[in-house]
Design a protein around this motif. Structure first.
Motif, mmCIF file in Angstrom:
data_model
loop_
_atom_site.group_PDB
_atom_site.id
_atom_site.type_symbol
_atom_site.label_atom_id
_atom_site.label_comp_id
_atom_site.label_asym_id
_atom_site.label_seq_id
_atom_site.Cartn_x
_atom_site.Cartn_y
_atom_site.Cartn_z
ATOM 1 N N ASP A 93 0.853 -1.199 0.000
ATOM 2 C CA ASP A 93 0.000 0.000 0.000
ATOM 3 C C ASP A 93 0.889 1.249 0.000
ATOM 4 O O ASP A 93 1.956 1.256 0.602
ATOM 5 C CB ASP A 93 -0.893 0.039 1.243
ATOM 6 N N PRO A 94 0.428 2.321 -0.645
ATOM 7 C CA PRO A 94 1.240 3.531 -0.674
ATOM 8 C C PRO A 94 1.207 4.294 0.646
ATOM 9 O O PRO A 94 0.187 4.321 1.331
ATOM 10 C CB PRO A 94 0.590 4.358 -1.785
ATOM 11 N N ILE A 95 2.345 4.892 0.997
ATOM 12 C CA ILE A 95 2.414 5.832 2.122
ATOM 13 C C ILE A 95 2.217 7.221 1.510
ATOM 14 O O ILE A 95 3.058 7.677 0.730
ATOM 15 C CB ILE A 95 3.795 5.776 2.809
ATOM 16 N N ALA A 96 1.098 7.875 1.846
ATOM 17 C CA ALA A 96 0.837 9.208 1.291
ATOM 18 C C ALA A 96 1.552 10.255 2.152
ATOM 19 O O ALA A 96 1.299 10.348 3.355
ATOM 20 C CB ALA A 96 -0.659 9.474 1.247
ATOM 21 N N TYR A 97 2.450 11.003 1.526
ATOM 22 C CA TYR A 97 3.262 11.978 2.258
ATOM 23 C C TYR A 97 2.344 13.049 2.854
ATOM 24 O O TYR A 97 1.593 13.698 2.142
ATOM 25 C CB TYR A 97 4.265 12.627 1.302
ATOM 26 N N PRO A 98 2.390 13.252 4.180
ATOM 27 C CA PRO A 98 1.443 14.195 4.798
ATOM 28 C C PRO A 98 1.734 15.643 4.409
ATOM 29 O O PRO A 98 2.894 16.036 4.265
ATOM 30 C CB PRO A 98 1.648 13.971 6.299
ATOM 31 N N SER A 99 0.660 16.423 4.255
ATOM 32 C CA SER A 99 0.796 17.803 3.770
ATOM 33 C C SER A 99 1.451 18.721 4.801
ATOM 34 O O SER A 99 2.036 19.736 4.441
ATOM 35 C CB SER A 99 -0.600 18.348 3.446
ATOM 36 N N PHE A 100 1.407 18.349 6.088
ATOM 37 C CA PHE A 100 1.846 19.255 7.155
ATOM 38 C C PHE A 100 3.269 18.982 7.621
ATOM 39 O O PHE A 100 3.700 19.477 8.645
ATOM 40 C CB PHE A 100 0.881 19.164 8.345
ATOM 41 N N SER A 101 4.008 18.176 6.850
ATOM 42 C CA SER A 101 5.388 17.847 7.232
ATOM 43 C C SER A 101 6.323 18.003 6.040
ATOM 44 O O SER A 101 5.926 17.796 4.887
ATOM 45 C CB SER A 101 5.459 16.399 7.726
ATOM 46 N N ASN A 230 11.182 10.394 0.754
ATOM 47 C CA ASN A 230 10.678 11.383 -0.193
ATOM 48 C C ASN A 230 9.665 10.743 -1.125
ATOM 49 O O ASN A 230 9.663 9.520 -1.298
ATOM 50 C CB ASN A 230 11.848 11.958 -1.006
ATOM 51 N N VAL A 231 8.823 11.576 -1.702
ATOM 52 C CA VAL A 231 7.835 11.088 -2.668
ATOM 53 C C VAL A 231 8.579 10.346 -3.793
ATOM 54 O O VAL A 231 9.584 10.834 -4.302
ATOM 55 C CB VAL A 231 7.001 12.258 -3.239
ATOM 56 N N GLY A 232 8.104 9.152 -4.107
ATOM 57 C CA GLY A 232 8.742 8.320 -5.134
ATOM 58 C C GLY A 232 9.633 7.229 -4.563
ATOM 59 O O GLY A 232 9.988 6.283 -5.273
ATOM 60 N N ASP A 233 10.004 7.353 -3.277
ATOM 61 C CA ASP A 233 10.874 6.340 -2.656
ATOM 62 C C ASP A 233 10.125 5.030 -2.442
ATOM 63 O O ASP A 233 8.915 5.022 -2.183
ATOM 64 C CB ASP A 233 11.373 6.810 -1.283
ATOM 65 N N THR A 234 10.882 3.937 -2.485
ATOM 66 C CA THR A 234 10.370 2.638 -2.070
ATOM 67 C C THR A 234 11.109 2.247 -0.801
ATOM 68 O O THR A 234 12.335 2.180 -0.787
ATOM 69 C CB THR A 234 10.608 1.581 -3.172
ATOM 70 N N VAL A 235 10.346 2.022 0.266
ATOM 71 C CA VAL A 235 10.960 1.702 1.561
ATOM 72 C C VAL A 235 10.623 0.260 1.921
ATOM 73 O O VAL A 235 9.485 -0.173 1.748
ATOM 74 C CB VAL A 235 10.517 2.708 2.657
ATOM 75 N N ARG A 252 0.330 12.975 -1.531
ATOM 76 C CA ARG A 252 -1.032 12.872 -1.025
ATOM 77 C C ARG A 252 -1.997 13.483 -2.037
ATOM 78 O O ARG A 252 -1.801 14.622 -2.442
ATOM 79 C CB ARG A 252 -1.120 13.606 0.306
ATOM 80 N N GLY A 253 -2.991 12.714 -2.446
ATOM 81 C CA GLY A 253 -3.904 13.176 -3.482
ATOM 82 C C GLY A 253 -5.014 14.068 -2.944
ATOM 83 O O GLY A 253 -5.138 14.279 -1.768
#
Ligand code: ZN
Length: 253
Positions: A93-101, A230-235, A252-253
């Motif tokens: 599942d994707p981790i959506a990067y939070p807008s407030f960080s 970062n956005v695009g990373d695979t962890v 984050r969409g």
């Protein structure tokens, strides 16, 4: 035994992993269960978070080297915090990067999955309340964690608790290699044997205060080497004897 939770054609169930197939369980794995004999190929299912916890209890600064890398002492009593059920996502599942960080970190952790309702568990009974172990990523908005006294937002945002890929029930968790890679590059490498407080102590400490329910999860802290995502990373979090939990970071969409 490895127990996975999966969906196929709109149906959700638990199955025991046997090579590249899941043997579907009748009912759920939190009591004695039977296998149905019905097999589904692993590559035909979507793996879900292996459990749906009522709560995830996190433990902070449980590896001395990690506490030091963030300029912290190992606390006298374990630091505990919650991640809400809505933070849990599954393998892939994707981790959506939070807008407030602007500073989201990975934290590879061994996750303990609780088998039965329990409270005030004595040390010698801890084994009886555990179903097994899985991999977790305690994804943390580090800038928010520094800024805000309580960590509810920093560690509790949607998607901040990847779990999986399955629960391993036959495992001695006392000294396992735990690793985190980002885009294939090693970031964290530690051993669960370096925990300041072992799992028994953590379960005793937590259940002094609260009831744990079947499917609840306890995160046991992260070894040194945390760092940015970062956005695009695979962890990927890999724990010896369990497997690898992989997630991609998206906008984050
Ligand atoms: Zn953590």
């Amino acid at each position: 035994m490895r127990i996975a939770r999966f969906s196929i054609d709109g149906n959700v169930g638990f199955g025991v992993l046997e090579r590249d197939e899941l043997d579907v369980i009748k009912g759920h794995p939190f009591a004695e269960f039977e296998r149905s004999g019905q097999k589904v190929p692993l590559d035909k299912v979507r793996l879900l978070p292996p459990v749906l916890p009522n709560k995830v209890v996190g433990v902070g600064r449980n590896y001395a080297e990690h506490a030091a890398e963030l300029g912290n002492e190992v606390p006298e009593a374990p630091v505990t915090f919650f991640k809400p059920s809505t933070s849990v996502i599954g393998p892939g599942d994707p981790i959506a990067y939070p807008s407030f960080s602007q500073e989201v970190h990975h934290e590879a952790e061994l996750a303990v999955v609780i088998r039965r309702m329990c409270r005030e568990v004595p040390r010698e009974r801890v084994k009886d309340v555990i179903l097994g172990y899985t991999c977790a990523n305690d994804v943390t908005a580090r800038d928010v964690q520094r800024r805000e006294k309580q960590w509810a937002r920093a560690k509790g945002f949607d998607g901040s608790c990847p779990l999986g890929p399955w629960v391993e029930t036959d495992l001695d968790p006392s000294d396992l290699t735990i690793q985190c890679t980002v885009n294939g590059e090693q970031r964290q490498l530690g051993r669960t044997g370096d925990m300041v407080r072992p799992i028994e102590d953590l379960i005793v400490h937590i259940t002094e205060a609260m009831t744990l329910l079947p499917g609840d999860v306890v995160l046991t802290g992260t070894p040194a080497g945390v760092g940015p995502l970062n956005v695009g990373d695979t962890v990927a979090v890999t724990i010896e004897g369990i497997g690898t939990l992989t997630n991609k970071v998206i906008k984050r969409g």
